[in-house]
Scaffold this motif. Structure first.
Motif, short mmCIF file in Angstrom:
data_model
loop_
_atom_site.label_atom_id
_atom_site.label_comp_id
_atom_site.label_asym_id
_atom_site.label_seq_id
_atom_site.Cartn_x
_atom_site.Cartn_y
_atom_site.Cartn_z
N PRO A 98 3.24 22.67 -1.09
CA PRO A 98 2.72 22.57 -2.45
C PRO A 98 2.45 23.89 -3.16
N LYS A 99 2.12 24.95 -2.41
CA LYS A 99 1.92 26.22 -3.10
C LYS A 99 3.18 26.62 -3.85
N GLY A 100 4.34 26.32 -3.27
CA GLY A 100 5.60 26.64 -3.95
C GLY A 100 5.75 25.89 -5.25
N TRP A 101 5.27 24.64 -5.29
CA TRP A 101 5.34 23.86 -6.52
C TRP A 101 4.49 24.52 -7.62
N VAL A 102 3.30 24.98 -7.22
CA VAL A 102 2.43 25.63 -8.20
C VAL A 102 3.08 26.92 -8.72
N ILE A 103 3.66 27.69 -7.81
CA ILE A 103 4.34 28.93 -8.23
C ILE A 103 5.48 28.61 -9.19
N VAL A 150 17.13 20.03 -12.44
CA VAL A 150 17.20 19.87 -10.99
C VAL A 150 17.89 21.07 -10.36
N TYR A 151 19.03 21.46 -10.92
CA TYR A 151 19.75 22.62 -10.39
C TYR A 151 18.89 23.88 -10.49
N ALA A 152 18.27 24.09 -11.65
CA ALA A 152 17.47 25.30 -11.88
C ALA A 152 16.29 25.36 -10.91
N SER A 153 15.63 24.21 -10.70
CA SER A 153 14.50 24.17 -9.77
C SER A 153 14.95 24.48 -8.35
N ARG A 154 16.09 23.89 -7.96
CA ARG A 154 16.60 24.11 -6.61
C ARG A 154 16.90 25.60 -6.39
N LYS A 155 17.53 26.24 -7.36
CA LYS A 155 17.86 27.66 -7.23
C LYS A 155 16.59 28.51 -7.14
N PHE A 156 15.56 28.14 -7.91
CA PHE A 156 14.30 28.88 -7.84
C PHE A 156 13.71 28.79 -6.44
N TYR A 157 13.63 27.58 -5.90
CA TYR A 157 13.03 27.39 -4.58
C TYR A 157 13.85 28.07 -3.49
N GLN A 158 15.16 27.99 -3.60
CA GLN A 158 16.02 28.59 -2.58
C GLN A 158 15.78 30.10 -2.49
N LYS A 159 15.53 30.74 -3.62
CA LYS A 159 15.24 32.16 -3.59
C LYS A 159 13.81 32.43 -3.14
N ILE A 163 11.80 34.80 0.61
CA ILE A 163 10.92 35.97 0.51
C ILE A 163 9.98 35.96 1.70
N PRO A 164 10.01 36.98 2.55
CA PRO A 164 9.12 37.00 3.72
C PRO A 164 7.64 36.95 3.31
N GLY A 165 6.92 35.99 3.89
CA GLY A 165 5.49 35.88 3.64
C GLY A 165 5.10 35.38 2.27
N TRP A 166 6.01 34.70 1.56
CA TRP A 166 5.69 34.26 0.20
C TRP A 166 4.47 33.34 0.16
N GLU A 167 4.27 32.56 1.23
CA GLU A 167 3.16 31.60 1.23
C GLU A 167 1.80 32.27 1.11
N LYS A 168 1.69 33.53 1.57
CA LYS A 168 0.42 34.22 1.55
C LYS A 168 0.32 35.22 0.40
N MET A 169 1.36 35.32 -0.41
CA MET A 169 1.33 36.24 -1.56
C MET A 169 0.50 35.65 -2.69
#
Length: 379
Positions: A98-103, A150-159, A163-169
């Motif tokens: 879920p943190k990724g969704w908020v980002i 849908v495509y744009a969201s998928r590309k955002f998440y894939q990138k 990113i190393p450690g993105w969950e704690k950034m």
């Protein structure tokens, strides 16, 4: 079948649901997900109704379908909320926590106001288009693709997930790593709206663990999508400004001697000292008592939005020093019983508006609950 059609087919199979306030029964059931506690009590017990831990959902119900009934958030239209639902659904499909969704939603708010923008001609920022203003010339896809939510969201998440450690950034740092914006600090201001939207569209998932792929309440050491975490795993044993202790400006958490105390959120240490050294014979190198004054070894941390947290009665000198930057979940000290204390526990305070006095103190229970890191969510 296109990605959009695949997602639409998937969400049509889901039973539509709306977000409602929990009744007393559902709140009790939700406690099975989030609540914890201890049987020990220090100095006084819980007596105020607002000391009862409650939750608004842990994300178990999953995201609303993008074509379902849209909850309303002030300042956002039905179309904008549908775009947000699409972003969340894609994240859920990809098993992004879920943190990724908020980002992602905070990024889309900054880039497009959650509006699927086409080519704006002379007003266009280079060739940026779509929810995330992705540029075909930079390899994001064709103009038609980046205008597909849908495509744009998928590309955002894939990138993002590469990113190393993105969950704690911090949110703004993670978003900037994906977007490479000329305004790297612009995303942070949208985090409250993004978290609210995720909470409404995904059964409180904005309050869920941001460090696990499965949706669950933030447990000890997990950082919620809001960036907050519980400082210890144990529950409240003495409440905030109770009838017995109206001057108790925080809550006592019944942790054990030697347990780690974690920073509740990112911030800067502004106090790290013994509260009794100036008043011999009371010092912090020994256990305190109900007749010993002060916090003993303690730490104050200043967080974003002029929120301050305080951690008292540490066993030894704190692990952090004044001016040090800490991150959510970082150990800052050890549970003890120095100062005004009748046994090992953590006294935890939350202050608003940068006010370290009693006037700035607020009840940590609802504050932490609303941050998605309710106190007493033991491991």
């Amino acid at each position: 079948m296109t990605q959009t059609e695949e997602l639409d087919t998937a969400v049509r199979r889901r039973r539509p649901r709306t977000v409602v306030l929990l009744t007393a029964l559902t709140a009790s059931l939700a406690l099975l997900c989030c609540a914890g506690g201890t049987a020990a009590f220090f100095l006084d017990g819980l007596s105020n109704d607002d000391q009862v831990l409650s939750t608004y959902g842990c994300g178990e119900a999953g995201p609303l379908p993008a074509n379902g009934e849209m909850p309303k958030v002030a300042g956002y239209s039905e179309a904008q909320m549908r775009n947000a639902a699409t972003i969340i659904n894609v994240g859920a499909q990809l098993k992004v926590p879920p943190k990724g969704w908020v980002i992602a939603i905070a990024t889309a708010i900054q880039e497009s106001s959650l509006t699927n923008l086409g080519d704006l001609g002379a007003r266009n920022d280079h060739d940026s288009q779509g929810l995330f203003q992705q540029r075909p010339s930079q390899g994001w896809g064709t103009p038609k693709q980046v205008r597909d939510p849908v495509y744009a969201s998928r590309k955002f998440y894939q990138k993002l997930v590469k990113i190393p450690g993105w969950e704690k950034m911090a949110l703004t740092d993670a978003a900037q790593e994906v977007q490479r914006s000329a305004f790297p600090d612009a995303y942070a201001k949208h985090e409250p709206d993004a978290a609210e939207i995720v909470n409404l569209l995904a059964d409180g998932a904005g309050r869920a663990s941001a460090t696990k792929a499965t949706l669950s309440c933030a447990a000890m050491g997990d950082v919620a999508a809001s960036g907050w975490t519980a400082p210890v795993k144990d529950g409240v044993v003495s409440g905030f400004r109770t009838a017995e202790r109206p001057d108790h400006q925080g809550v006592d958490l019944g942790a054990s001697r030697g347990d780690d105390i974690l920073a509740a959120a990112d911030g800067t240490v502004i106090v790290s000292r013994c509260d009794n050294d100036s008043s011999p014979p009371y010092r912090c190198d020994r256990d305190g008592s109900p007749s010993t004054p002060g916090c003993g070894w303690y730490v104050d941390i200043m967080h974003a939005g002029k929120v301050m947290t305080r951690y008292c009665h540490m066993l030894y000198r704190p692990k952090v020093h004044v001016g040090q930057t800490v991150v959510a979940g970082q150990p800052i000290g050890i549970v003890g019983t120095s100062g005004h204390s009748s046994g090992p526990h953590l006294h935890f305070e939350v202050h608003l508006n940068g006010d370290r006095s009693s006037s700035g103190a607020t009840n940590p229970l609802p504050f932490m609950r609303d941050k998605g890191a309710p106190l007493g969510t033991g491991a």
